[in-house]
Scaffold this motif. Structure first.
Motif, short mmCIF file in Angstrom:
data_model
loop_
_atom_site.label_atom_id
_atom_site.label_comp_id
_atom_site.label_asym_id
_atom_site.label_seq_id
_atom_site.Cartn_x
_atom_site.Cartn_y
_atom_site.Cartn_z
N PHE A 195 11.31 -3.11 -12.56
CA PHE A 195 11.99 -4.39 -12.34
C PHE A 195 12.16 -4.56 -10.84
O PHE A 195 12.70 -3.68 -10.18
CB PHE A 195 13.36 -4.37 -13.04
N ILE A 196 11.65 -5.66 -10.33
CA ILE A 196 11.76 -5.86 -8.88
C ILE A 196 13.14 -6.42 -8.58
O ILE A 196 13.98 -5.78 -8.01
CB ILE A 196 10.64 -6.79 -8.38
N ARG A 224 -3.50 1.64 -12.23
CA ARG A 224 -3.87 1.21 -10.87
C ARG A 224 -3.64 -0.30 -10.73
O ARG A 224 -3.01 -0.76 -9.79
CB ARG A 224 -5.35 1.54 -10.63
N LEU A 225 -4.13 -1.06 -11.71
CA LEU A 225 -3.98 -2.52 -11.65
C LEU A 225 -2.51 -2.92 -11.67
O LEU A 225 -2.07 -3.78 -10.90
CB LEU A 225 -4.69 -3.17 -12.84
N THR A 226 -1.75 -2.26 -12.55
CA THR A 226 -0.32 -2.61 -12.65
C THR A 226 0.38 -2.34 -11.32
O THR A 226 1.13 -3.18 -10.81
CB THR A 226 0.34 -1.80 -13.78
N ALA A 227 0.13 -1.17 -10.76
CA ALA A 227 0.81 -0.80 -9.51
C ALA A 227 0.45 -1.78 -8.40
O ALA A 227 1.32 -2.26 -7.66
CB ALA A 227 0.43 0.63 -9.12
N GLU A 228 -0.84 -2.12 -8.30
CA GLU A 228 -1.27 -3.05 -7.24
C GLU A 228 -0.59 -4.41 -7.42
O GLU A 228 -0.11 -5.01 -6.46
CB GLU A 228 -2.79 -3.25 -7.28
N GLN A 229 -0.57 -4.89 -8.66
CA GLN A 229 0.02 -6.22 -8.91
C GLN A 229 1.51 -6.21 -8.57
O GLN A 229 2.02 -7.10 -7.88
CB GLN A 229 -0.17 -6.62 -10.37
N VAL A 230 2.20 -5.18 -9.02
CA VAL A 230 3.65 -5.13 -8.80
C VAL A 230 3.95 -4.97 -7.31
O VAL A 230 4.88 -5.59 -6.78
CB VAL A 230 4.30 -3.99 -9.61
N ARG A 257 2.26 -6.06 -4.80
CA ARG A 257 2.07 -7.34 -4.08
C ARG A 257 3.25 -8.28 -4.36
O ARG A 257 3.68 -9.01 -3.49
CB ARG A 257 0.76 -8.01 -4.50
N ILE A 258 3.74 -8.27 -5.60
CA ILE A 258 4.92 -9.12 -5.91
C ILE A 258 6.12 -8.63 -5.10
O ILE A 258 6.89 -9.41 -4.55
CB ILE A 258 5.24 -9.09 -7.42
N ARG A 259 6.27 -7.31 -5.06
CA ARG A 259 7.39 -6.72 -4.29
C ARG A 259 7.39 -7.26 -2.87
O ARG A 259 8.42 -7.70 -2.36
CB ARG A 259 7.21 -5.20 -4.27
N TYR A 267 -5.28 -8.74 -6.08
CA TYR A 267 -4.16 -8.46 -6.99
C TYR A 267 -3.01 -9.43 -6.84
O TYR A 267 -1.98 -9.29 -7.49
CB TYR A 267 -3.66 -7.03 -6.75
N ASP A 268 -3.14 -10.41 -5.93
CA ASP A 268 -2.03 -11.31 -5.68
C ASP A 268 -1.69 -12.16 -6.90
O ASP A 268 -2.57 -12.80 -7.47
CB ASP A 268 -2.38 -12.27 -4.53
#
Ligand code: FAD
Length: 500
Positions: free
Chosen positions: A338-339, A376-382, A384-386, A434-435
């Protein structure tokens, strides 16, 4: 690859994450014989917040085949065109972060570069975004599917009652064969050799077995965290908010605005999310800077109407699971991370998690390569949102409290620092694959919080000034006229969601 075929899935938890997962699995995989069971505990309940979304939710609902007015009636939804940020750059300043894009590129040159050169006469950049123009006038109409029409550029999402959305999806899932089990899980059984999860065991002794488990138990992370011990990355040094107090109130004040309002406060920020039957409000704050009582007092002093329920206090650690998927358990929702709610990304990350899980679904047994790719995809996406969320707190000129002084002077992740610098210098912004938030989103927040590029792209100087002026004034007039012609948002919602 394990040789265990996946014939049954247990969704552990029935909040927004659990029911979105169950609904998507039921829609796409139950016809192929997949058995889906969902376990939830009414006694534990759900987190009870999460009411603002972003445009990709339309794709999720469309994938399920949900009729929009029916869904909006069932969840008491309103339309969301973006977020109005109050007091973020400095006290007294307001800007919108609308969905949709700004202007049109001219001769291949980015619109914001042209706008930057002509800023003095061009007016605010928001005048070139139809979604913002509608939001500012509290208007709404559905976008035109014809891409040649300016109305095709309108983008929207929803504000909805998350509890009602989960209930709606429960009905959808049960109709498609999902079996719901009510009860409190006391134990998770793992294979002694592989560590794979074999069953969740309820406190009354019932054992729910499965080949694959989706952990949707919220902040508890019952399976992914407590049983599988996957570590959690804590981002508190960049995102100090770790508490929230939420409360509903009667519709009053500005009524059914087609946008979320986020108002910066001394030690956090307050949300205002209008639904058909009430306004959802909450103060997200840092416990290092504001105590619970002061947060509650601030919230209660800033409501549009009388409270409709009791305050709901929540605690969280901003961050993410090191690996969202481990062995035969994929965590989706708050159990994965959760960000913080500022840009309404959490429900979207549920959708993104479900979509990736469907794409990599381990029918023939879990494959370490696919698990790795999911993680990997999840971490990159999150991540970038962070960065995008941190930007809102860091790019401020506020120095009126310790909280804002800390945020404006803290060291931010390198990935964010680089983007901010490139933009501040010559308005450059380079995408990453990933943005979730793209150039227009960053533009809105960077410019909105007072970061104006020092220079513009020299190519703009090659454009004939008279023509540029003419096109800018034509475009802003067209957008203003189009927005003015839309119906009032509250009237539109009443008509659209009225009795079928
Ligand atoms: P929960 O809602 O907590 O559900 C957990 C489920 O697991 C429940 O059904 C519970 O009963 C079950 N469970 C747990 N333990 C057990 C057990 N032992 N036995 C049986 N069942 C168990 N997101 C947005 O997109 N937009 C927003 O505007 C937004 N605002 C937010 C504001 C705040 C302050 C917070 C904290 C979050 C916000 N979110 C928002 C996030 C959003 O609320 C969540 O992403 C969403 O509700 C999903 O939650 P969940 O289903 O993962 O967890």
């Amino acid at each position: 690859m394990s040789d265990q075929r996946v014939r049954s899935v247990v969704v552990v938890g029935g909040g927004t994450a659990g029911w979105m997962t169950a609904a998507a699995l039921a829609k796409t995989l139950s016809a192929q014989g997949l058995k889906i069971t969902l376990v939830e505990s009414e006694a534990i309940g759900t987190v009870g917040v999460g009411e603002a979304t972003i445009p990709p939710i339309l794709t999720f609902n469309a994938m399920l085949g949900i009729d929009e007015p029916t869904f909006m009636r069932a969840t008491k939804a309103s339309f969301k065109l973006g977020i109005e940020f109050v007091d973020w750059g400095a006290v007294g300043e307001t800007y919108h972060h609308p969905f949709g894009t700004f202007g049109l590129d001219l001769e291949g040159i980015k619109f914001h570069q042209v706008w930057r050169k002509f800023a003095d006469l061009a007016g605010p950049i928001g005048d070139y975004n139809l979604t913002e123009a509608a939001a500012r006038r509290w208007r709404f109409a559905l976008p035109d599917p014809d891409p040649s029409k300016v109305m095709s550029s309108l983008r929207y999402a929803y504000h909805f009652d998350a509890g009602l959305y989960a209930r709606f999806l429960r009905g959808f899932s049960e109709q498609r064969g999902v079996v719901r089990i009510e009860g409190r899980i006391g134990r998770v059984d793992q294979n002694a050799g592989t560590g794979f999860v074999e069953a969740v065991v309820l406190e009354d002794g019932r054992r729910v077995e499965g080949d694959f488990f989706v952990d949707c138990t919220g902040f508890r992370g019952l399976v992914i965290g407590q049983a599988l011990k996957v570590p959690y990355q804590d981002w508190g040094r960049w995102l100090p908010n770790n508490r929230a107090v939420a409360i509903g109130c009667q519709l009053g004040g500005d009524g059914l605005t087609p946008f979320t309002r986020a108002t910066a406060r001394e030690g956090g920020w307050q949300w205002r999310i209008p639904l058909q039957h009430r306004i959802g409000n909450g103060y997200v704050y840092s416990s290092h800077h504001v105590d619970d009582q002061r947060a509650l007092d601030t919230l209660l002093a800033n409501l549009d109407g009388a409270p409709t329920d009791e305050p709901n206090f929540l605690r969280f650690t901003p961050g993410r699971r090191e690996r969202a998927w481990e062995k035969n358990v994929c965590s989706i929702g708050l159990s994965a991370g959760f960000i913080e709610p500022l840009e309404s990304t959490s429900i979207h990350m549920i959708q993104a998690g479900v979509t990736k899980l469907l794409a990599l679904f381990p029918r023939n047994g879990v494959d370490p390569l696919e698990i790795d790719e999911y993680n990997r995809l999840t971490a990159e996406q999150v991540d970038r949102i962070r960065d995008f969320v941190i930007l809102h707190f860091h790019a401020t000129r506020r120095d009126d409290t310790d909280y804002w002084r800390y945020l404006s002077s803290m060291t931010v992740p390198d990935s964010l620092a680089r983007r901010m610098e490139l933009f501040a210098h010559r308005g450059r912004w380079f995408p990453s694959e990933y943005d979730l938030f793209h150039e227009p989103n960053w533009l809105a927040v960077l410019l909105g919080q007072g970061i104006v590029p020092e220079e513009w792209d020299p190519l703009v100087d090659s454009l004939p000034e008279d023509q540029v002026r003419q096109r800018l004034s034509h475009l802003s007039a067209l957008i203003a006229r189009t927005a003015e012609a839309m119906p009032d948002h509250a009237e539109f919602v009443a008509r659209y969601c009225g009795a079928p």
